[in-house]
Design an enzyme around this catalytic site. Structure first.
Site, PDB file in Angstrom:
ATOM      1  N   LYS A 249       4.903 -10.285   9.270  1.00  0.00           N
ATOM      2  CA  LYS A 249       4.359  -9.435  10.328  1.00  0.00           C
ATOM      3  C   LYS A 249       2.832  -9.477  10.331  1.00  0.00           C
ATOM      4  O   LYS A 249       2.213  -9.624  11.386  1.00  0.00           O
ATOM      5  CB  LYS A 249       4.827  -7.986  10.161  1.00  0.00           C
ATOM      6  CG  LYS A 249       4.272  -7.061  11.261  1.00  0.00           C
ATOM      7  CD  LYS A 249       4.751  -5.636  11.073  1.00  0.00           C
ATOM      8  CE  LYS A 249       3.948  -4.904  10.035  1.00  0.00           C
ATOM      9  NZ  LYS A 249       2.590  -4.514  10.536  1.00  0.00           N
TER      10      LYS A 249
ATOM     11  N   LEU B  16       6.645   3.019   1.429  1.00  0.00           N
ATOM     12  CA  LEU B  16       7.585   1.914   1.555  1.00  0.00           C
ATOM     13  C   LEU B  16       8.677   2.226   2.574  1.00  0.00           C
ATOM     14  O   LEU B  16       9.189   3.345   2.658  1.00  0.00           O
ATOM     15  CB  LEU B  16       8.216   1.604   0.194  1.00  0.00           C
ATOM     16  CG  LEU B  16       7.242   1.242  -0.938  1.00  0.00           C
ATOM     17  CD1 LEU B  16       8.017   0.829  -2.187  1.00  0.00           C
ATOM     18  CD2 LEU B  16       6.269   0.152  -0.516  1.00  0.00           C
ATOM     19  N   HIS B  17       9.017   1.186   3.349  1.00  0.00           N
ATOM     20  CA  HIS B  17      10.048   1.304   4.393  1.00  0.00           C
ATOM     21  C   HIS B  17      11.052   0.166   4.211  1.00  0.00           C
ATOM     22  O   HIS B  17      11.010  -0.566   3.201  1.00  0.00           O
ATOM     23  CB  HIS B  17       9.411   1.280   5.777  1.00  0.00           C
ATOM     24  CG  HIS B  17       8.414   0.175   5.968  1.00  0.00           C
ATOM     25  ND1 HIS B  17       8.765  -1.162   5.957  1.00  0.00           N
ATOM     26  CD2 HIS B  17       7.060   0.208   6.164  1.00  0.00           C
ATOM     27  CE1 HIS B  17       7.691  -1.908   6.154  1.00  0.00           C
ATOM     28  NE2 HIS B  17       6.639  -1.110   6.267  1.00  0.00           N
TER      29      HIS B  17
ATOM     30  N   GLY C 169      11.325  -2.633   5.656  1.00  0.00           N
ATOM     31  CA  GLY C 169      10.700  -3.947   5.576  1.00  0.00           C
ATOM     32  C   GLY C 169      10.293  -4.273   4.154  1.00  0.00           C
ATOM     33  O   GLY C 169      10.497  -5.397   3.661  1.00  0.00           O
ATOM     34  N   HIS C 170       9.702  -3.294   3.457  1.00  0.00           N
ATOM     35  CA  HIS C 170       9.373  -3.485   2.045  1.00  0.00           C
ATOM     36  C   HIS C 170      10.638  -3.698   1.208  1.00  0.00           C
ATOM     37  O   HIS C 170      10.662  -4.531   0.296  1.00  0.00           O
ATOM     38  CB  HIS C 170       8.613  -2.268   1.505  1.00  0.00           C
ATOM     39  CG  HIS C 170       7.250  -2.088   2.085  1.00  0.00           C
ATOM     40  ND1 HIS C 170       6.897  -0.993   2.852  1.00  0.00           N
ATOM     41  CD2 HIS C 170       6.145  -2.869   2.015  1.00  0.00           C
ATOM     42  CE1 HIS C 170       5.627  -1.102   3.216  1.00  0.00           C
ATOM     43  NE2 HIS C 170       5.147  -2.224   2.728  1.00  0.00           N
TER      44      HIS C 170
ATOM     45  N   MET D 236       0.835  -1.206   0.000  1.00  0.00           N
ATOM     46  CA  MET D 236       0.000   0.000   0.000  1.00  0.00           C
ATOM     47  C   MET D 236       0.866   1.251   0.000  1.00  0.00           C
ATOM     48  O   MET D 236       0.399   2.346   0.336  1.00  0.00           O
ATOM     49  CB  MET D 236      -0.934   0.004   1.218  1.00  0.00           C
ATOM     50  CG  MET D 236      -2.038  -1.026   1.126  1.00  0.00           C
ATOM     51  SD  MET D 236      -3.551  -0.522   1.969  1.00  0.00           S
ATOM     52  CE  MET D 236      -2.951  -0.192   3.623  1.00  0.00           C
TER      53      MET D 236
ATOM     54  N   SER E 119       4.269   1.167   8.004  1.00  0.00           N
ATOM     55  CA  SER E 119       4.041   2.508   7.484  1.00  0.00           C
ATOM     56  C   SER E 119       3.399   3.404   8.524  1.00  0.00           C
ATOM     57  O   SER E 119       3.601   4.627   8.529  1.00  0.00           O
ATOM     58  CB  SER E 119       3.150   2.433   6.231  1.00  0.00           C
ATOM     59  OG  SER E 119       3.771   1.660   5.227  1.00  0.00           O
ATOM     60  N   ARG E 120       2.632   2.823   9.430  1.00  0.00           N
ATOM     61  CA  ARG E 120       1.952   3.615  10.456  1.00  0.00           C
ATOM     62  C   ARG E 120       2.880   4.043  11.593  1.00  0.00           C
ATOM     63  O   ARG E 120       2.476   4.833  12.441  1.00  0.00           O
ATOM     64  CB  ARG E 120       0.756   2.839  11.013  1.00  0.00           C
ATOM     65  CG  ARG E 120      -0.391   2.704  10.004  1.00  0.00           C
ATOM     66  CD  ARG E 120      -1.615   2.034  10.618  1.00  0.00           C
ATOM     67  NE  ARG E 120      -2.773   2.118   9.742  1.00  0.00           N
ATOM     68  CZ  ARG E 120      -3.145   1.174   8.873  1.00  0.00           C
ATOM     69  NH1 ARG E 120      -2.422   0.075   8.764  1.00  0.00           N
ATOM     70  NH2 ARG E 120      -4.218   1.346   8.117  1.00  0.00           N
TER      71      ARG E 120
ATOM     72  N   GLY F  20       5.095 -10.163   3.867  1.00  0.00           N
ATOM     73  CA  GLY F  20       5.782 -10.161   5.149  1.00  0.00           C
ATOM     74  C   GLY F  20       5.049 -11.014   6.178  1.00  0.00           C
ATOM     75  O   GLY F  20       3.819 -11.112   6.165  1.00  0.00           O
TER      76      GLY F  20
END
Length: 530
Positions: free
Chosen positions: A159, A34-35, A37-38, A31, A196-197, A157
């Site tokens: 998570k 991107l961080h 983890g992405h 969504m 992302s949050r 992921g």
């Protein structure tokens, strides 16, 4: 990296095959916002599935899906940064980024859209209880994306574990021709799972949110100390979170693979999921850990000539498990018998020696197997021609088979095994985490046998004759009284006709990861199991 905004552009890119035409198409749906983890997911998607395999083509999608946001949730303010997303995706190895509008994804409008509804049992636990319609929205959009992209592999992921379980179920139930790969949760330096949050949090809230992984770690320590009561573990984690001033939505312990409630009357088997959701400032955050009673066991059975030994050795190395070589165990007993001067053919001379026998198998740093008898390394000694000449006589004794079955079960108590052999999944390790019945048609096994004989310089009988011999051996193996050739009820049958060894290994790794997450049992360094 190409930027795709319409379904037509997406289809054209997916159907084109620049470079190696054998390269697979790997897909990472997101969504956006991107961080790291992405980035880790995209890098995993861009890695070859085997050391000598072709580099896959990688597609990333960015679509803030309105169907998975409920009333009052953060759809309008969800972070959006298309330029940064494109730069991160390109740097991580994506070949294209698909960023459609809502109108492009739902050309007839949301009201006219066919919905995909996950199984009700998966919507009665964890996040689904409070986020009504969320996973229906996820399932609907993922199914549409998969229909558009038609990838070979989908990477998600771990998570969002409930989401991963639901997507796997959708792919299986709809018989979609792709593999779903979960990748371990990427964590920040303070242990907080990348999300992302996390961007919504102030510095003070960020420090407070770090109590979530810390509380789950407290639950892990209690588990490692012997606590097995789900209610007590849940209460321990909840108390830690509340002491940190966090609003707890749930703390729940379930059977990990299918998200089923735990049966307190049954002994614990398989990984457990201990999950929590909290609210911290403007953010709703989730996290979990996976708990196991012991390291994993994989049991592989099947008829002769199906390639079990070759596959088992490679799979063990790929997953960082010990290959339980039942043949080496029979060789070790034979070495022990010869060392004591007993007659290998006489059961009454062999049986007394078994009482003082302790076998151990371990994995050396080089990846080779070490076999020990009563603490002494005999890995090389058991390959001596004298042992080879006598092992069949020793293995024929019922007392030897019974003793080695007990030894194998003792090794299984410590876990960390890939074991192959007759009745390994039915009698020796009935509680194995993954059971596979590896087989091939008699015609295919005859072809392989002929090739093996030819490579070794032996005369090759007609294929019809070899196939008849193999079929007769299967009949005898299936009907004998001791250790018959039987498939365990919960074993996965894998027919290897037409499959290269690496394809079989990849399939086995995927089956393993459906049961044992990466974060619970990471792949060894240099042995990535993608």
């Amino acid at each position: 990296m190409q930027l795709l905004q319409t379904c037509d552009e997406l289809r054209r890119w997916c159907r084109s095959a620049p470079g190696d035409p054998a390269a697979a198409l790997h897909f990472v749906p997101t969504m956006g916002a991107l961080h790291q983890g992405h980035r880790h997911l995209i890098e995993r998607a861009a890695a070859p599935l085997s050391p000598s395999g072709p580099l896959p083509r990688v597609l990333v999608s960015v679509f803030v899906n309105p169907l998975q946001f409920g009333p009052g949730e953060d759809f309008e303010r969800y972070p959006r940064d298309p330029l940064a997303d494109g730069a991160l995706a390109a740097a991580a190895g994506a070949g294209a980024l698909f960023s459609p509008s809502v109108g492009e994804m739902f050309p007839g409008g949301e009201a006219e859209l066919t919905r995909v509804l996950p199984p009700p049992a998966l919507l009665q636990v964890l996040c689904a209880r409070s986020r009504l319609g969320h996973f229906e929205g996820v399932a609907t959009v993922v199914a549409r994306l998969l229909a558009l992209v038609q990838p070979d592999r989908l990477l998600l992921g771990e998570k969002d574990w409930q989401q991963l379980v639901i997507v796997r179920r959708i792919v299986a139930d709809l018989a979609l021709p792709l593999r779903v790969q979960g990748c371990a949760t990427w964590r920040e330096s303070d242990g907080l799972a990348a999300s992302s949050r996390n961007r919504y949090l102030s510095e003070q809230q960020r420090a407070q949110a770090a109590r979530l992984p810390a509380a789950l770690a407290q639950g892990r320590r209690a588990w490692q100390s012997g606590e097995r009561d789900p209610a007590r573990l849940e209460q321990l984690v909840r108390a830690e979170l509340e002491q940190g001033g966090l609003a707890v939505e749930y703390v729940e312990m379930l059977e990990a693979r299918r998200l089923r409630p735990l049966d307190s009357s049954a002994p614990p088997q398989g990984p457990r999921l201990l999950a929590a959701a909290i609210r911290c400032g403007p953010s709703r955050l989730i996290d979990h850990l996976v708990l196991m009673n012991r390291p994993p066991i994989v049991a592989i059975d099947g008829p002769a000539g199906a390639g079990k030994s070759t596959v088992t050795r490679v799979l063990a190395r790929r997953l960082g498990l010990i290959y339980l070589d039942t043949g080496a165990m029979y060789r070790a007993v034979t070495w022990w018998v010869l060392r004591h001067g007993a007659n290998p053919a006489v059961a009454t001379e062999v049986a007394p020696l078994l009482a003082g026998l302790e076998l151990s198998l371990d994995l050396e740093a080089s990846g080779e197997q070490q076999v020990s008898v009563n603490g002494h390394d005999v890995s090389q000694a058991i390959r001596h021609p004298d042992v080879t000449a006598q092992v069949s006589q020793v293995a024929a004794h019922a007392c030897v088979r019974e003793a080695l079955t007990q030894q194998q079960r003792a090794l299984g108590a410590r876990g960390r095994l890939v074991a192959e052999g007759r009745d390994i999944g039915t009698a020796v390790f009935p509680d194995a985490d993954l059971k596979v019945f590896l087989t091939a048609t008699a015609a295919e096994r005859a072809r392989r046998r002929a090739h093996d004989l030819e490579q070794r310089g032996f005369a090759v009988p007609p294929l019809v004759e070899l196939e008849a011999l193999i079929a007769e051996r299967d009949r005898q193996d299936s009907s004998r009284e001791v250790a018959p050739l039987l498939q365990a009820e919960d074993a996965v049958e894998l027919i290897t006709d037409g499959l290269a060894i690496e394809e079989v290994i990849t399939t086995l790794v995927d089956l393993f990861r459906e049961r044992i997450p990466e974060e619970a049992w990471p792949a060894p360094e240099g042995g990535a199991d993608a």
